[in-house]
Design a protein around this motif. Structure first.
Motif, PDB file in Angstrom:
ATOM      1  N   LYS A  84      -0.739  21.677   5.689  1.00 49.40           N
ATOM      2  CA  LYS A  84       0.486  21.137   5.104  1.00 49.40           C
ATOM      3  C   LYS A  84       1.377  20.471   6.153  1.00 49.40           C
ATOM      4  O   LYS A  84       2.197  19.623   5.816  1.00 49.40           O
ATOM      5  CB  LYS A  84       1.258  22.252   4.409  1.00 49.40           C
ATOM      6  N   THR A  85       1.205  20.875   7.409  1.00 49.46           N
ATOM      7  CA  THR A  85       2.045  20.285   8.470  1.00 49.46           C
ATOM      8  C   THR A  85       1.803  18.785   8.587  1.00 49.46           C
ATOM      9  O   THR A  85       2.737  18.018   8.867  1.00 49.46           O
ATOM     10  CB  THR A  85       1.744  20.962   9.815  1.00 49.46           C
ATOM     11  N   LEU A  86       0.572  18.377   8.371  1.00 50.43           N
ATOM     12  CA  LEU A  86       0.205  16.970   8.547  1.00 50.43           C
ATOM     13  C   LEU A  86      -0.008  16.263   7.220  1.00 50.43           C
ATOM     14  O   LEU A  86      -0.769  15.302   7.148  1.00 50.43           O
ATOM     15  CB  LEU A  86      -1.069  16.892   9.403  1.00 50.43           C
ATOM     16  N   GLN A  87       0.669  16.708   6.160  1.00 52.91           N
ATOM     17  CA  GLN A  87       0.544  16.042   4.869  1.00 52.91           C
ATOM     18  C   GLN A  87       0.967  14.576   4.986  1.00 52.91           C
ATOM     19  O   GLN A  87       2.022  14.261   5.530  1.00 52.91           O
ATOM     20  CB  GLN A  87       1.432  16.740   3.831  1.00 52.91           C
ATOM     21  N   GLY A  88       0.114  13.683   4.476  1.00 51.62           N
ATOM     22  CA  GLY A  88       0.389  12.249   4.531  1.00 51.62           C
ATOM     23  C   GLY A  88      -0.214  11.556   5.732  1.00 51.62           C
ATOM     24  O   GLY A  88      -0.156  10.325   5.823  1.00 51.62           O
ATOM     25  N   LEU A  89      -0.815  12.311   6.657  1.00 51.59           N
ATOM     26  CA  LEU A  89      -1.392  11.698   7.853  1.00 51.59           C
ATOM     27  C   LEU A  89      -2.777  11.138   7.556  1.00 51.59           C
ATOM     28  O   LEU A  89      -3.590  11.777   6.883  1.00 51.59           O
ATOM     29  CB  LEU A  89      -1.485  12.740   8.973  1.00 51.59           C
ATOM     30  N   VAL A  90      -3.034   9.940   8.055  1.00 53.99           N
ATOM     31  CA  VAL A  90      -4.367   9.337   8.032  1.00 53.99           C
ATOM     32  C   VAL A  90      -4.718   9.060   9.488  1.00 53.99           C
ATOM     33  O   VAL A  90      -4.128   8.184  10.121  1.00 53.99           O
ATOM     34  CB  VAL A  90      -4.402   8.040   7.203  1.00 53.99           C
ATOM     35  N   LEU A  91      -5.667   9.842  10.023  1.00 54.33           N
ATOM     36  CA  LEU A  91      -6.010   9.769  11.435  1.00 54.33           C
ATOM     37  C   LEU A  91      -7.295   8.969  11.613  1.00 54.33           C
ATOM     38  O   LEU A  91      -8.274   9.187  10.885  1.00 54.33           O
ATOM     39  CB  LEU A  91      -6.184  11.176  11.999  1.00 54.33           C
ATOM     40  N   ILE A  92      -7.280   8.030  12.571  1.00 56.82           N
ATOM     41  CA  ILE A  92      -8.424   7.153  12.807  1.00 56.82           C
ATOM     42  C   ILE A  92      -8.920   7.373  14.233  1.00 56.82           C
ATOM     43  O   ILE A  92      -8.154   7.230  15.191  1.00 56.82           O
ATOM     44  CB  ILE A  92      -8.055   5.668  12.621  1.00 56.82           C
ATOM     45  N   ASP A  93     -10.190   7.733  14.362  1.00 56.35           N
ATOM     46  CA  ASP A  93     -10.810   7.863  15.681  1.00 56.35           C
ATOM     47  C   ASP A  93     -11.464   6.533  16.040  1.00 56.35           C
ATOM     48  O   ASP A  93     -12.398   6.094  15.361  1.00 56.35           O
ATOM     49  CB  ASP A  93     -11.848   8.987  15.668  1.00 56.35           C
ATOM     50  N   LEU A  94     -10.963   5.885  17.087  1.00 57.30           N
ATOM     51  CA  LEU A  94     -11.450   4.560  17.470  1.00 57.30           C
ATOM     52  C   LEU A  94     -12.552   4.659  18.510  1.00 57.30           C
ATOM     53  O   LEU A  94     -12.631   5.640  19.261  1.00 57.30           O
ATOM     54  CB  LEU A  94     -10.295   3.730  18.044  1.00 57.30           C
ATOM     55  N   PRO A  95     -13.385   3.633  18.613  1.00 56.59           N
ATOM     56  CA  PRO A  95     -14.336   3.560  19.734  1.00 56.59           C
ATOM     57  C   PRO A  95     -13.584   3.429  21.053  1.00 56.59           C
ATOM     58  O   PRO A  95     -12.370   3.196  21.087  1.00 56.59           O
ATOM     59  CB  PRO A  95     -15.158   2.307  19.406  1.00 56.59           C
ATOM     60  N   THR A 139      -4.281  13.708   2.880  1.00 59.83           N
ATOM     61  CA  THR A 139      -3.745  13.607   1.526  1.00 59.83           C
ATOM     62  C   THR A 139      -4.558  12.590   0.739  1.00 59.83           C
ATOM     63  O   THR A 139      -5.021  11.588   1.299  1.00 59.83           O
ATOM     64  CB  THR A 139      -2.260  13.170   1.549  1.00 59.83           C
ATOM     65  N   ASP A 140      -4.718  12.831  -0.560  1.00 59.80           N
ATOM     66  CA  ASP A 140      -5.443  11.885  -1.412  1.00 59.80           C
ATOM     67  C   ASP A 140      -4.655  10.582  -1.535  1.00 59.80           C
ATOM     68  O   ASP A 140      -3.453  10.522  -1.283  1.00 59.80           O
ATOM     69  CB  ASP A 140      -5.645  12.484  -2.809  1.00 59.80           C
ATOM     70  N   GLY A 141      -5.335   9.518  -1.985  1.00 60.88           N
ATOM     71  CA  GLY A 141      -4.686   8.231  -2.240  1.00 60.88           C
ATOM     72  C   GLY A 141      -4.659   7.297  -1.060  1.00 60.88           C
ATOM     73  O   GLY A 141      -3.926   6.306  -1.074  1.00 60.88           O
ATOM     74  N   ALA A 142      -5.452   7.576  -0.012  1.00 63.17           N
ATOM     75  CA  ALA A 142      -5.440   6.724   1.183  1.00 63.17           C
ATOM     76  C   ALA A 142      -6.598   5.740   1.198  1.00 63.17           C
ATOM     77  O   ALA A 142      -6.838   5.089   2.215  1.00 63.17           O
ATOM     78  CB  ALA A 142      -5.476   7.584   2.437  1.00 63.17           C
ATOM     79  N   LEU A 144       0.834  -1.190   0.000  1.00 61.30           N
ATOM     80  CA  LEU A 144       0.000   0.000   0.000  1.00 61.30           C
ATOM     81  C   LEU A 144       0.877   1.252   0.000  1.00 61.30           C
ATOM     82  O   LEU A 144       2.093   1.179  -0.065  1.00 61.30           O
ATOM     83  CB  LEU A 144      -0.932  -0.035   1.216  1.00 61.30           C
ATOM     84  N   SER A 145       0.231   2.399   0.077  1.00 66.36           N
ATOM     85  CA  SER A 145       0.929   3.674  -0.074  1.00 66.36           C
ATOM     86  C   SER A 145       1.985   3.877   1.000  1.00 66.36           C
ATOM     87  O   SER A 145       1.719   3.685   2.194  1.00 66.36           O
ATOM     88  CB  SER A 145      -0.090   4.811  -0.018  1.00 66.36           C
ATOM     89  N   ASP A 146       3.165   4.276   0.572  1.00 63.10           N
ATOM     90  CA  ASP A 146       4.213   4.613   1.530  1.00 63.10           C
ATOM     91  C   ASP A 146       4.250   6.115   1.784  1.00 63.10           C
ATOM     92  O   ASP A 146       5.105   6.611   2.520  1.00 63.10           O
ATOM     93  CB  ASP A 146       5.579   4.130   1.035  1.00 63.10           C
ATOM     94  N   ARG A 147       3.335   6.858   1.158  1.00 60.77           N
ATOM     95  CA  ARG A 147       3.271   8.306   1.368  1.00 60.77           C
ATOM     96  C   ARG A 147       2.389   8.668   2.549  1.00 60.77           C
ATOM     97  O   ARG A 147       2.313   9.835   2.917  1.00 60.77           O
ATOM     98  CB  ARG A 147       2.721   8.993   0.108  1.00 60.77           C
ATOM     99  N   HIS A 148       1.714   7.664   3.104  1.00 57.35           N
ATOM    100  CA  HIS A 148       0.774   7.925   4.188  1.00 57.35           C
ATOM    101  C   HIS A 148       1.231   7.239   5.467  1.00 57.35           C
ATOM    102  O   HIS A 148       1.847   6.170   5.422  1.00 57.35           O
ATOM    103  CB  HIS A 148      -0.630   7.429   3.828  1.00 57.35           C
ATOM    104  N   THR A 149       0.893   7.858   6.577  1.00 58.27           N
ATOM    105  CA  THR A 149       1.132   7.293   7.901  1.00 58.27           C
ATOM    106  C   THR A 149      -0.202   7.201   8.613  1.00 58.27           C
ATOM    107  O   THR A 149      -0.871   8.226   8.819  1.00 58.27           O
ATOM    108  CB  THR A 149       2.099   8.155   8.713  1.00 58.27           C
ATOM    109  N   VAL A 150      -0.599   5.986   8.974  1.00 55.78           N
ATOM    110  CA  VAL A 150      -1.897   5.749   9.592  1.00 55.78           C
ATOM    111  C   VAL A 150      -1.722   5.784  11.107  1.00 55.78           C
ATOM    112  O   VAL A 150      -0.976   4.980  11.668  1.00 55.78           O
ATOM    113  CB  VAL A 150      -2.497   4.407   9.142  1.00 55.78           C
ATOM    114  N   VAL A 151      -2.416   6.717  11.760  1.00 54.98           N
ATOM    115  CA  VAL A 151      -2.305   6.891  13.203  1.00 54.98           C
ATOM    116  C   VAL A 151      -3.692   6.775  13.812  1.00 54.98           C
ATOM    117  O   VAL A 151      -4.637   7.442  13.365  1.00 54.98           O
ATOM    118  CB  VAL A 151      -1.692   8.260  13.564  1.00 54.98           C
ATOM    119  N   ALA A 152      -3.836   5.918  14.815  1.00 47.58           N
ATOM    120  CA  ALA A 152      -5.119   5.737  15.496  1.00 47.58           C
ATOM    121  C   ALA A 152      -5.136   6.551  16.776  1.00 47.58           C
ATOM    122  O   ALA A 152      -4.125   6.648  17.485  1.00 47.58           O
ATOM    123  CB  ALA A 152      -5.345   4.259  15.809  1.00 47.58           C
ATOM    124  N   VAL A 153      -6.299   7.141  17.063  1.00 51.02           N
ATOM    125  CA  VAL A 153      -6.508   7.857  18.322  1.00 51.02           C
ATOM    126  C   VAL A 153      -7.352   6.950  19.211  1.00 51.02           C
ATOM    127  O   VAL A 153      -8.508   6.665  18.905  1.00 51.02           O
ATOM    128  CB  VAL A 153      -7.214   9.205  18.092  1.00 51.02           C
TER     129      VAL A 153
END
Length: 624
Positions: free
Chosen positions: A211-222, A184-187, A136-145
């Protein structure tokens, strides 16, 4: 509020494209598939199991890292999204991590027929996840909250996005399903892998901080402490797939035992991809926030989590207030730097790899494994002792003594006096068991005793070979020895019959004709002297007792003298003949034992050495 909501929904729709239909069915199917990637059954039997021992992996090119693996789940709902989300190969997976993943794949292949699938399941899951994430994309970083009920994680999620995405209110638990927000697109493929449907995908408010968080994919968990089991399942599943986690705690429940024992402590090795945020510091008066933060750091240290202070690698610990915005800028800056490095996914895989290797320590190194562990294998002393026990079981020493006696007996038949030979012939015909001297009957339990000696020899060498090995491999060594010992007593009996005391007469020494001629001459002197005396008695010869008596005495004394000299001369050759017979039987027993027991045991030890070498490569360091 209405305008903000419409803007959020519009951004959520703009995230969807041809690769993301947004239909709940497709997304939920993708989520189920993502769950399957960690399934022990498929992970242990359909992916990384090649079912071969001592198999070496295929040669790989410079760009192939873990391309040899076939994951149980590619992590996307559709093939097109997976293809679009893999623009290139991430260099973060090359080098040391790539070598360790290759070694883990090799290790699992070597171990599959010796260890059960449950033991290797976690290693298989790590391999699957490494392949799925790398594709999968290496331009994105997936971070869960993640956080407990009332910790304010949804408020923090909205503060980072700059817009109300996840509802925060008095009804708890508020977050019933995970919500994704991509800067960012492509996630789309990454969100497919997490099982987040299109209707729960959002975009942040566009602004100077975007722009500071370009590439971030943030996930809000239950909430991880939700009373609803489905919510906890969402949390556990997604925590195993994301690249990093932000743990949100509040001043009241930051020391919650469930948080520390179920999540933080088991994930201590993932400190470099962990953020721990103390929220709601606006509720603490004076310097109470600093005191709570210090106590939180103390608890994290007790959990074994390294804290990334003073530039050292480890977890990032911050204090903030999502409601007032205090500390949000510092968190956004840390997240931005973390995302721009583009190494979070590889660091997460490496942490998973370390955890899997630690779990495999007992089955590859064992409790006694360390720098002081004994060398694996059978010593020469153990092999010699096994050979001695088998030789004792087949009676090699007794066979050698019997051969020696046979040689001496055969020599005695030719070199003994005629009268003694005649007496032995008479006794042999009168009692077939008598062949010069009594031969004792073998003990009635000799066969049972020999079998017990063989079993004891096999058990002893198996215990010696398995000593110091981890339990599964020690058991494999013992089983190999037991299988080889089946039919070993019967095979040794056949060898005894074939390679024991040679059939027929032993070979005659070179001095044999001389001894026979001398004994014949002594006999002739006795006969000649006797006939001369008889002739004098009947008057045929002139009276002269001296000469015939001297001839008879010379013959009578010379015969035993020749026999005694022959016996003395026969000792050396007879001993060598007996030793040769013992050696042949000993070598035959040793060869049989080596083929049936020692070789299978050595093969198991070789397999263990191979997997241990691979395990050392997986660990990335020498293991004693």
């Amino acid at each position: 509020m209405t305008a903000v909501t419409d803007h959020t929904e519009h951004d959520g729709r703009s995230e969807k494209g041809p690769e993301d239909s947004g239909t709940p069915g497709a997304s939920e199917t993708s989520g189920a598939s993502g769950t399957t990637s960690g399934d022990a059954g498929r992970g242990s039997e359909g992916v990384w199991d090649d079912g071969l021992i001592a198999r070496r992996g295929p040669e790989r090119g410079a760009d192939s890292s873990t391309e040899g693996y076939v994951p149980t789940d590619t992590g996307s709902g559709t093939g097109s999204s997976a293809a679009q989300a893999a623009p290139g190969t991430s260099t973060a997976y090359d080098g040391h991590l790539r070598a360790r993943l290759d070694a883990l794949r090799e290790l699992v292949g070597l171990s599959r027929t010796r260890l059960d699938s449950a033991t290797l399941a976690e290693a298989g899951r790590v391999l699957d996840e490494a392949v799925a994430r790398r594709r999968l994309s290496d331009r994105h970083t997936v971070v869960a909250v993640a956080g407990a009920t009332g910790s304010g994680k949804s408020t923090l999620f909205n503060a980072l996005a700059g817009v109300t995405i996840s509802e925060a209110g008095v009804r708890r638990p508020t977050t019933a399903a995970p919500i994704g927000c991509s800067w960012t697109d492509g996630a789309a493929a990454l969100l497919d892998r997490l099982g987040i449907p299109g209707r729960l995908r959002r975009r942040p408010l566009q602004g100077p901080d975007t722009k500071t968080l370009q590439g971030l994919v943030l996930i809000d968990l239950p909430d991880h402490d939700s009373a609803v089991g489905e919510h906890r399942e969402h949390v556990d599943r997604i925590l195993g797939l994301v690249d990093a986690v932000i743990w949100v705690v509040d001043p009241e429940k930051y020391a919650d035992a469930m948080l520390h024992e179920r999540y933080l402590r088991p994930m201590a090795g993932h400190a470099e991809v962990t953020f721990v945020v103390l929220n709601q510091v606006d509720r603490l008066p004076g310097d109470a926030a600093d005191q709570v933060l210090d106590d939180l750091r103390r608890l994290l240290d007790e959990d074994g989590i390294a804290l990334g202070e003073h530039g050292e690698p480890g977890a990032t610990v911050l204090a903030l207030s999502a409601l007032t915005g205090e500390g949000i800028g510092e968190l956004r800056e840390s997240l931005g730097q973390f995302t721009q490095e583009r190494t979070a996914a590889a660091r997460r895989i490496e942490a998973d790899l370390n955890a899997a290797a630690d779990r495999l320590w007992p089955v590859y190194v064992g409790s006694s494994g360390g720098r002081g562990a004994r060398r694996v294998g059978l010593s020469e002393e153990a092999r010699d002792e096994f050979t001695d026990r088998l030789a004792d079981a087949v009676g090699a020493a007794a066979a050698g003594q019997a051969a020696e006696r046979a040689w001496r007996r055969n020599a005695g038949k030719a070199c003994g006096t005629p009268w003694l030979r005649l007496w032995r012939w008479y006794e042999a015909h009168r009692s077939p068991r008598y062949v010069g001297w009594p031969v004792p009957d073998p003990p009635p339990d000799e066969e049972a005793t020999a079998r017990q000696r063989v079993e004891h020899a096999v058990r002893t060498v198996a215990d010696e070979a398995a000593s110091g090995l981890p339990t599964p491999w020690g058991q494999a060594v013992r089983e190999a020895a037991v299988r080889g010992a089946e039919g070993l007593p019967e095979a040794l009996d056949e060898l005894t019959a074939k390679a024991g005391v040679p059939r027929g007469r032993p070979p005659r020494p070179g001095w044999w004709p001389v001894a026979v001629f001398a004994q014949a001459a002594m006999t002739m002197l006795q006969v000649l002297g006797g006939l001369w005396l008889v002739a004098q008695i009947i008057g045929v010869a002139s009276p002269n007792l001296g000469v015939p008596v001297l001839l008879m005495l010379a013959g009578i004394a010379g015969g035993p003298g020749v026999e005694w000299a022959s016996r003395m001369a026969a000792r050396g050759p007879a001993r060598r003949y007996g030793l040769d017979a013992e050696r042949r039987l000993r070598e035959a027993a040793a060869g049989c034992g080596r083929a049936r027991v020692l070789d299978p045991v050595a093969a198991e030890l070789l397999r263990y050495r191979e997997v241990r070498e691979q395990y050392v490569r997986v660990m990335g360091a020498a293991v004693g």
